[in-house]
Design a protein around this motif. Structure first.
Motif, PDB file in Angstrom:
ATOM      1  N   VAL A  12     -35.599-126.008  17.690  1.00  0.00           N
ATOM      2  CA  VAL A  12     -36.457-127.201  17.565  1.00  0.00           C
ATOM      3  C   VAL A  12     -35.728-128.423  18.106  1.00  0.00           C
ATOM      4  N   SER A  17     -39.564-129.753  19.885  1.00  0.00           N
ATOM      5  CA  SER A  17     -40.939-129.259  19.766  1.00  0.00           C
ATOM      6  C   SER A  17     -40.962-128.052  18.832  1.00  0.00           C
ATOM      7  N   PHE A  18     -41.819-128.100  17.814  1.00  0.00           N
ATOM      8  CA  PHE A  18     -42.002-126.952  16.931  1.00  0.00           C
ATOM      9  C   PHE A  18     -42.720-125.830  17.678  1.00  0.00           C
ATOM     10  N   ALA A  21     -40.287-124.047  20.049  1.00  0.00           N
ATOM     11  CA  ALA A  21     -39.354-123.242  19.252  1.00  0.00           C
ATOM     12  C   ALA A  21     -40.041-121.970  18.774  1.00  0.00           C
ATOM     13  N   GLN A  29     -45.633-120.817  14.040  1.00  0.00           N
ATOM     14  CA  GLN A  29     -45.284-122.225  13.866  1.00  0.00           C
ATOM     15  C   GLN A  29     -45.167-122.614  12.385  1.00  0.00           C
ATOM     16  N   ILE A  32     -41.739-121.722  11.353  1.00  0.00           N
ATOM     17  CA  ILE A  32     -40.756-122.677  11.885  1.00  0.00           C
ATOM     18  C   ILE A  32     -40.694-123.909  10.983  1.00  0.00           C
ATOM     19  N   THR A  33     -41.857-124.434  10.637  1.00  0.00           N
ATOM     20  CA  THR A  33     -41.937-125.619   9.771  1.00  0.00           C
ATOM     21  C   THR A  33     -41.288-125.346   8.419  1.00  0.00           C
TER      22      THR A  33
END
Length: 298
Positions: A12, A17-18, A21, A29, A32-33
């Motif tokens: 990231v 950028s999520f 990534a 996503q 990722i968050t």
């Protein structure tokens, strides 16, 4: 064994950028968050500033990124050395190679390496020499293989193979070009060459300067991003290309192309391994040693 959250954070942070990534790591996503939120909760601080759809690193994020690269590299070294105790080679090795090397040198070497070390997760990024060096500096790859004559002071280069560039035209070309020409005759010949940033063009430009000829003085029809593109262009156009002798062995044997000698204009170069000073992992060294042992077959 390494903390996957650190890999997520680094991806990231590098891409800012999520979404990118998520695509790079093949993770959803929302996952990722979640990983980023867990890290922020652990350290009790924000790692990213969010402004609409854009993100940027906070001071805490910048500090974590500095440590992140070192920690993940240490994890890789630990994994390699632990498995080495049992004479095993395991782990991830990310290679980056300039176009000529990736297309004409590496494939048989990679096939042999994977056969001997099937538990190594090997990947290859392809680009020109400058792009490979940038990827190395940004820690997107572990080891680069580049061509050309220019060297960056913060990187370590090790020669492993020699190569020669040659001038070629298609055998059925309507251009009248003798089998041997003087360097100044290049000024009147339409040319197709590799793009800026390529090691191939670096070597050509250096060789021309030895004869007081500037690249800008040549009649260049096209700059193309790969040797294969140049070969296809040459097959359909009456012009001359300058490319690696390794790339046209089949065409010379088939009589598709012929080599034009340029008097007293040597275009020799080295193919080099390149890596960060003092940061080569065990797998990087293992691959270099393997390649050095097999370079006579290349």
């Amino acid at each position: 064994m390494s903390d996957f959250r650190l890999k997520v954070f680094r991806s990231v942070a590098k891409n800012l950028s999520f979404t990118k990534a998520s695509q790079e790591l093949f993770v959803s996503q929302p996952a990722i968050t979640k990983h980023i939120q867990e890290l922020e909760s652990t350290y009790q601080t924000r790692l990213f500033d969010r402004q609409g759809s854009k993100i940027s690193l906070t001071e805490a994020g910048k500090l974590l990124l500095e440590h992140c690269d070192r920690i993940l590299e240490d994890y890789k070294r630990l994994e390699y050395e632990m498995h080495l105790l049992n004479n095993e080679y395991m782990g991830e090795l990310r290679l980056g190679a300039s176009t000529t090397i990736a297309q004409y040198v590496l494939p048989p070497l990679l096939a042999s390496f994977i056969k001997k070390f099937p538990q190594v997760n090997l990947s290859l990024m392809n680009g020109n020499s400058r792009e490979v060096e940038v990827a190395l500096q940004e820690h997107r790859i572990d080891l680069g293989l580049v061509e050309g004559v220019f060297r960056l002071p913060n990187l370590k280069y090790t020669t492993f193979l020699e190569d020669e560039l040659v001038a070629v035209v298609r055998t059925k070309s309507k251009l009248f070009i003798a089998d041997e020409i003087a360097p100044e005759e290049l000024l009147n010949i339409p040319l197709v060459l590799r793009e800026r940033g390529s090691g191939t063009l670096d070597v050509i430009e250096r060789a021309l300067l030895q004869h007081n000829i500037k690249l800008s003085s040549l009649h260049v029809l096209m700059y193309l991003g790969s040797t294969e593109s140049i070969k296809l262009f040459l097959e359909n156009t009456d012009c001359m290309g300058i490319i690696s002798i390794r790339s046209i062995c089949k065409e010379l044997a088939a009589g598709t192309f012929r080599v034009v000698e340029i008097k007293a204009m040597s275009m020799l170069r080295d193919f080099c391994f390149v890596h960060q000073q003092g940061q080569e992992s065990g797998l990087v060294q293992a691959f270099i040693q393997f390649a050095m042992h097999h370079n006579r077959k290349l």
